[in-house]
Design a protein around this motif. Structure first.
Motif, PDB file in Angstrom:
ATOM      1  N   ARG A 267       0.812  -1.216   0.000  1.00 52.18           N
ATOM      2  CA  ARG A 267       0.000   0.000   0.000  1.00 52.18           C
ATOM      3  C   ARG A 267       0.846   1.268   0.000  1.00 52.18           C
ATOM      4  O   ARG A 267       0.359   2.335  -0.309  1.00 52.18           O
ATOM      5  CB  ARG A 267      -0.921   0.031   1.223  1.00 52.18           C
ATOM      6  CG  ARG A 267      -1.874  -1.145   1.282  1.00 52.18           C
ATOM      7  CD  ARG A 267      -2.887  -1.002   2.377  1.00 52.18           C
ATOM      8  NE  ARG A 267      -3.848  -2.100   2.319  1.00 52.18           N
ATOM      9  CZ  ARG A 267      -3.741  -3.232   2.992  1.00 52.18           C
ATOM     10  NH1 ARG A 267      -2.700  -3.426   3.777  1.00 52.18           N
ATOM     11  NH2 ARG A 267      -4.637  -4.180   2.871  1.00 52.18           N
ATOM     12  N   ASN A 272      -1.175   4.809  -0.526  1.00 53.69           N
ATOM     13  CA  ASN A 272      -1.672   5.259  -1.820  1.00 53.69           C
ATOM     14  C   ASN A 272      -0.876   4.724  -2.992  1.00 53.69           C
ATOM     15  O   ASN A 272      -0.823   5.337  -4.062  1.00 53.69           O
ATOM     16  CB  ASN A 272      -1.746   6.778  -1.858  1.00 53.69           C
ATOM     17  CG  ASN A 272      -3.077   7.257  -1.336  1.00 53.69           C
ATOM     18  OD1 ASN A 272      -4.114   6.856  -1.838  1.00 53.69           O
ATOM     19  ND2 ASN A 272      -3.060   8.060  -0.296  1.00 53.69           N
ATOM     20  N   ALA A 273      -0.247   3.589  -2.770  1.00 55.27           N
ATOM     21  CA  ALA A 273       0.473   2.954  -3.870  1.00 55.27           C
ATOM     22  C   ALA A 273      -0.514   2.568  -4.966  1.00 55.27           C
ATOM     23  O   ALA A 273      -1.715   2.449  -4.720  1.00 55.27           O
ATOM     24  CB  ALA A 273       1.211   1.720  -3.368  1.00 55.27           C
ATOM     25  N   GLY A 274       0.007   2.404  -6.171  1.00 55.78           N
ATOM     26  CA  GLY A 274      -0.824   1.947  -7.262  1.00 55.78           C
ATOM     27  C   GLY A 274      -1.290   3.048  -8.194  1.00 55.78           C
ATOM     28  O   GLY A 274      -2.143   2.832  -9.043  1.00 55.78           O
TER      29      GLY A 274
ATOM     30  N   ARG B 322       5.356   7.668  -7.244  1.00 53.03           N
ATOM     31  CA  ARG B 322       3.902   7.642  -7.397  1.00 53.03           C
ATOM     32  C   ARG B 322       3.353   6.243  -7.421  1.00 53.03           C
ATOM     33  O   ARG B 322       2.328   5.944  -6.827  1.00 53.03           O
ATOM     34  CB  ARG B 322       3.527   8.328  -8.714  1.00 53.03           C
ATOM     35  CG  ARG B 322       3.309   9.791  -8.567  1.00 53.03           C
ATOM     36  CD  ARG B 322       2.448  10.241  -9.718  1.00 53.03           C
ATOM     37  NE  ARG B 322       1.291  10.952  -9.230  1.00 53.03           N
ATOM     38  CZ  ARG B 322       0.636  11.845  -9.965  1.00 53.03           C
ATOM     39  NH1 ARG B 322       1.014  12.102 -11.195  1.00 53.03           N
ATOM     40  NH2 ARG B 322      -0.400  12.456  -9.467  1.00 53.03           N
ATOM     41  N   LEU B 323       4.052   5.384  -8.136  1.00 50.72           N
ATOM     42  CA  LEU B 323       3.565   4.013  -8.276  1.00 50.72           C
ATOM     43  C   LEU B 323       3.540   3.303  -6.934  1.00 50.72           C
ATOM     44  O   LEU B 323       2.596   2.597  -6.603  1.00 50.72           O
ATOM     45  CB  LEU B 323       4.454   3.246  -9.255  1.00 50.72           C
ATOM     46  CG  LEU B 323       4.102   1.772  -9.427  1.00 50.72           C
ATOM     47  CD1 LEU B 323       2.750   1.617 -10.099  1.00 50.72           C
ATOM     48  CD2 LEU B 323       5.179   1.046 -10.212  1.00 50.72           C
ATOM     49  N   LEU B 324       4.611   3.483  -6.158  1.00 48.87           N
ATOM     50  CA  LEU B 324       4.772   2.685  -4.938  1.00 48.87           C
ATOM     51  C   LEU B 324       4.504   3.475  -3.667  1.00 48.87           C
ATOM     52  O   LEU B 324       4.590   2.924  -2.571  1.00 48.87           O
ATOM     53  CB  LEU B 324       6.183   2.086  -4.901  1.00 48.87           C
ATOM     54  CG  LEU B 324       6.524   1.188  -6.105  1.00 48.87           C
ATOM     55  CD1 LEU B 324       7.992   0.789  -6.079  1.00 48.87           C
ATOM     56  CD2 LEU B 324       5.632  -0.050  -6.113  1.00 48.87           C
ATOM     57  N   ASP B 325       4.178   4.768  -3.811  1.00 48.56           N
ATOM     58  CA  ASP B 325       3.957   5.623  -2.652  1.00 48.56           C
ATOM     59  C   ASP B 325       5.121   5.532  -1.668  1.00 48.56           C
ATOM     60  O   ASP B 325       4.952   5.153  -0.509  1.00 48.56           O
ATOM     61  CB  ASP B 325       2.636   5.273  -1.958  1.00 48.56           C
ATOM     62  CG  ASP B 325       2.253   6.295  -0.896  1.00 48.56           C
ATOM     63  OD1 ASP B 325       2.918   7.345  -0.812  1.00 48.56           O
ATOM     64  OD2 ASP B 325       1.298   6.040  -0.142  1.00 48.56           O
ATOM     65  N   TRP B 360       1.250  16.672   1.464  1.00 46.76           N
ATOM     66  CA  TRP B 360       0.594  15.417   1.778  1.00 46.76           C
ATOM     67  C   TRP B 360       1.516  14.249   1.465  1.00 46.76           C
ATOM     68  O   TRP B 360       1.407  13.175   2.012  1.00 46.76           O
ATOM     69  CB  TRP B 360      -0.704  15.300   0.969  1.00 46.76           C
ATOM     70  CG  TRP B 360      -1.336  13.977   1.046  1.00 46.76           C
ATOM     71  CD1 TRP B 360      -1.809  13.376   2.173  1.00 46.76           C
ATOM     72  CD2 TRP B 360      -1.536  13.067  -0.022  1.00 46.76           C
ATOM     73  NE1 TRP B 360      -2.300  12.140   1.867  1.00 46.76           N
ATOM     74  CE2 TRP B 360      -2.149  11.927   0.520  1.00 46.76           C
ATOM     75  CE3 TRP B 360      -1.268  13.096  -1.392  1.00 46.76           C
ATOM     76  CZ2 TRP B 360      -2.495  10.826  -0.250  1.00 46.76           C
ATOM     77  CZ3 TRP B 360      -1.622  12.012  -2.152  1.00 46.76           C
ATOM     78  CH2 TRP B 360      -2.222  10.890  -1.588  1.00 46.76           C
ATOM     79  N   GLN B 361       2.476  14.502   0.592  1.00 48.82           N
ATOM     80  CA  GLN B 361       3.322  13.415   0.158  1.00 48.82           C
ATOM     81  C   GLN B 361       4.808  13.802   0.199  1.00 48.82           C
ATOM     82  O   GLN B 361       5.478  13.817  -0.827  1.00 48.82           O
ATOM     83  CB  GLN B 361       2.941  13.009  -1.269  1.00 48.82           C
ATOM     84  CG  GLN B 361       3.522  11.686  -1.693  1.00 48.82           C
ATOM     85  CD  GLN B 361       2.842  11.139  -2.927  1.00 48.82           C
ATOM     86  OE1 GLN B 361       3.022  11.634  -4.028  1.00 48.82           O
ATOM     87  NE2 GLN B 361       2.056  10.089  -2.752  1.00 48.82           N
TER      88      GLN B 361
END
Lengths: 389, 389
Positions: A267, A272-274, B322-325, B360-361
Motif C-alpha cells: 500500500r 496510496n500505492a498503485g 507515485r507508483l509505490l507511494d 501530503w506526500q
DNA sequence: GCCACTTAATCCACGCTGTTGTTTAACTGG
DNA sequence: CCAGTTAAACAACAGCGTGGATTAAGTGGC
C-alpha cells in the motif's frame, strides 16, 4: 478458540512498520492461518489441475489429484510436526472451518484422511463504492460469490449520508439470516486517495462532501461488523488467489494497479500505492488531467484506436513487470471488460516484444474471472485475509 | 541460545511464498529480533535527534533523549509484557548482544535501566563484486564500517577462480583474529541478473565464464561462513536504516533500484526486481542497449548536460514514487557520487514539480552516506538481517 | 486367510514460551 | 524519615509445538 484473534497493536500512533512482538496466541493463530491457507490452496489447485490429476500425484509428494489435503501433506508443507498439525486441525474441525472429506489412496499403509475447507463456515462481505454504482456481494471462504447486487448511485450528488444508508441496507439484505458471528467482516473498496490505516477518505475528485469522511468507522458503526476500507485497484488484486508477485491492473474511469509483492499487499507509505495511471511514459505526450504530460492515462485516452489504447496499456505494464519482476498480471475494470480479448492479446503481444527473454521470464496475463465483481470481491478478500493470514 | 537460529524451509521446491508454520523456537527468535531492532532504532534515532533531544522526551513516552532504551519502553513498543521483555533481554545480555548502559531520569520511581546494542558482539562481512573492482568490508551490529578495502579486478578476463580466491583472501584479512562464531556471515552483491534464492548467477553481460556460477555455494565453501548473494542495487537499499517504503536508486554502469516495501526487501518472482534502467519513459527516445527504445538509461546517456541527465533520473524517480507511494529515496552509485549535489537538487526539483501535493506526500531524498561503500555495506546488511529479522 | 509390513493419526509426557500475580529494588517528595 | 511511585525480577502457571510410543487401517506375500 474460533478464528485467529490476536489484536494487532494500533499502527496509528507509531511511525510505520513497528517490529511487533508475538505471543503464544499469535503463534497459534499464525499456524492456524497457515494450515487454512494450505488447505485452500490444495482445493484451489485440485480444481484447476483436475484434468492433469495423474501428473500431479507423481509430483514431489504434492497435492493429490483429489480435492483436499491430508495431515501428512500439511505437516510436510508447513514444516510443522505431524502432531502439531493433528492438534491444529482438530481445533479447526471443532470450529467448523475444516471438514474431513473421504480418504486418499493408500500407499501401502493407512490411507490419508483428506481435509477440505467448509465454504460456508464464515462469510465475507465485499462492497465497491463507485462514482455511479454501488456493488455489494457475499463471498464464502473459497471466494465464491453467493449473492451480489448492483444499484445505481450518484456519489457526488447524494453525499455520504444517503449512500451509506443504502449501503447498510444492501448489506443487511445480503446477510439475511446469517448469524453475525459467522460474518468475518465487511471490506469496502473506494476510489482513492484514502488513508487505509485510518479508514478515512481523502479528496474524492468531484465529490467534496466525501472529503475526510471516516468511511470505515461510519460503516462499522451502522453495521456493527469489523470493517476495512481499501483503494479500488488495490482491492482488486485480492479478488483471487495467484502469484506472490502479481498486479491487478484496473482500467475504469482511471487507471490503477493493485500490487501483491512478496506475498503481501503493498500500500505504500501513505497507503496510496498503485497510482499507475500517472506514470509518465512520454514527456511529449498529451496533457493529463493530473497536470503533467504524457501520463499513461492521457496516452490511453488520446489513442486513435482501441488497439492502440490497449497497446499503450501493454507498454505501461511492461515497465511494471520489469521493475517489480512480476509473473502474473490480472486485468480488470470496465474498459478492459468492454473488449477483453483485445486487451489480452495486445498486452501479451507487447510483453512478448518488450521483455528480454520470455522463457526465463514468463508472465501470465489474464482477465479477472470475476469480471465486474472483481473489485468488490477483492474487498471481501480483504476480510478473508483475517482468517488466512 | 545465541542468535536467531530457526532453519527456514527450503523455498526451492515449492512455487514461492509458501505459508510456513512456526514453533516456539521461531517465536523466541522473532521476539529477540524484535527487541534487537527496537534497541537499534532507539540508538540510531538518539544519534540523529541528539540536538532535538528535549522535544523527544516529551513525545508519546517514546525514546528518551539518551542513547538506549529501557525495558518498559521495549514492552510498550513491542506489545509484549514487561516480564517477557525481562526474560528476552536477559537472554540477549547473556549472549553479549545487549548491554546495560546507565539509567534514565527518574519519573518519580525507580529509574529505568537503559539498554544498548554491543556493536562488536557480532560482525557482518559485505562484498561488492563489481566489473572492475572488488570491495570488501566488515561492519558491526550498528552498521558501522570498521575495515574496508577495494582492489581492482577484471571480472570478465579473470574468470571466477582467480576472483573468488582473491575474494576469500580479502575476507580472511578483514576478519583477522575474529572468532568465526562471532561472524554472522558474508553478503555478496553482484551485478544482476541472478537467482538470489538459489544463489546462482545468470548471464553477466560480457563475462560468459560467470554464467550459471553457484556463487553463494562457491564462496560458502571457501570461507566456511553463511553466505548470501544479492543484486547490487537491491543490496544498496540495506546499506542503512530508513522508511519501510523506500528505494535505493543506483546509478553506476547501469541503473537499478533496490526496493524496500512494507518493511520488506522486494526481489520479485525470479529475484530480479529493480530493473529500473529499462523503464520506457519516451517511446520515441534513443535506442537502448537492451533492444528497446527510450529507456531511462538510454535517455540518461543521451542527455546533453549533466543537469539534464539528473533531470531524467528525477522523472523516472517521480514515476517510481507515485507508483509505490514511497517516502524515501536514497541515491548511490558512481555517477551520482561524481556530482551528488547536482543529482540531489535536480531530483528534488523534479519531484516537487511532479508530485501532486508535496505536503501530503513528502519524500526524503538523500545521497547514501556510505558513499562508494553503499552496495558492499548493504550486502553486509543482508546478513545483519539474520539477527534483526 | 493369515500375518508381517507400512503408513496415518493420536496419546502421553515434556520443555519452553510468554502471562499473571507478587515481591524486591530504587528513587521522589512531603 | 516514610509513604508513594515506578522498574525489574521472582514464582507459579497455561498453552504452544516436540518427541517417543501407541493405536488405526490399509497392502501384499505365502
Amino acid at each position: 478458540m474460533s478464528s485467529p484473534s490476536s489484536t494487532p497493536p494500533d499502527r496509528a500512533t507509531l511511525p510505520a512498520a513497528i517490529p511487533s512482538g508475538a505471543n503464544l496466541a499469535a503463534l497459534r493463530d499464525h499456524n492456524a492461518a497457515t494450515v487454512l491457507t494450505l488447505v485452500r490452496a490444495a482445493t484451489a489447485t485440485a480444481a484447476v489441475t483436475a484434468t492433469a490429476a495423474d501428473r500431479a500425484t507423481q509430483a514431489t509428494g504434492g497435492t493429490s489429484g483429489r480435492a483436499g489435503v491430508s495431515r501428512v501433506e500439511l505437516a510436510r508443507q508447513s514444516g510443522l510436526t505431524a502432531q502439531a498439525i493433528s492438534k491444529i486441525v482438530q481445533r479447526l474441525l471443532d470450529d467448523g472451518l475444516l471438514a474431513e472429506a473421504g480418504r486418499g489412496a493408500s500407499t501401502g499403509g493407512k490411507p490419508r484422511t483428506l481435509l477440505t475447507l467448509v465454504p460456508d463456515a464464515r462469510w465475507a462481505v465485499g462492497v465497491q463504492l463507485g462514482r455511479d454504482a454501488l456493488t455489494v456481494l457475499r463471498a464464502d471462504l473459497t471466494g465464491r460469490v453467493v449473492a451480489d447486487r448492483q444499484v445505481a448511485i450518484d456519489l457526488a450528488a447524494w453525499g455520504p449520508g444517503r449512500v451509506l444508508d443504502l449501503l447498510a441496507e444492501q448489506v443487511s439484505w445480503l446477510l439475511g439470516a446469517v448469524p453475525p458471528e459467522r460474518v468475518l467482516g465487511v471490506g469496502i473498496a473506494s476510489p482513492g486517495p484514502l488513508d487505509q490505516r485510518a479508514g478515512v477518505l481523502h479528496q474524492v475528485t468531484g465529490a467534496p462532501s466525501w472529503d475526510g469522511l471516516a468511511l470505515r468507522d461510519e460503516v462499522a458503526g451502522r453495521l456493527g461488523l469489523p470493517t476495512l476500507i481499501e483503494k479500488d485497484s488495490t482491492a482488486g488484486v485480492l479478488s483471487g488467489l495467484g502469484s506472490p508477485d502479481r498486479a491487478f491492473v484496473h482500467l475504469d474511469r482511471g487507471l490503477g494497479a493493485g500490487l501483491v509483492l512478496g506475498g503481501a499487499v503493498q500500500r505504500g507509505a501513505r497507503t496510496n500505492a498503485g497510482e499507475f495511471g500517472h506514470q509518465t511514459i512520454d514527456p511529449d505526450g498529451p496533457r493529463c488531467r493530473c497536470g503533467n504530460s504524457g501520463c499513461v492515462e492521457a496516452l490511453w485516452a488520446a489513442a486513435r484506436s482501441p488497439r492502440e489504447a490497449a497497446g499503450v496499456l501493454g507498454e505501461a505494464i511492461a515497465n511494471l513487470v520489469r521493475l517489480l519482476d512480476l509473473d502474473e498480471i490480472v486485468l480488470g475494470g470496465r474498459e478492459v471488460l468492454a473488449a477483453p480479448d483485445l486487451y489480452l492479446a495486445e498486452v501479451r503481444r507487447v510483453l512478448a516484444a518488450r521483455l528480454p527473454d520470455p522463457t526465463w521470464q514468463p508472465v501470465t496475463v489474464s482477465v479477472a474471472p470475476s469480471g465486474p465483481n472483481a473489485v468488490a470481491l477483492g474487498a471481501a478478500g480483504l476480510v478473508l485475509a483475517r482468517l488466512f493470514g
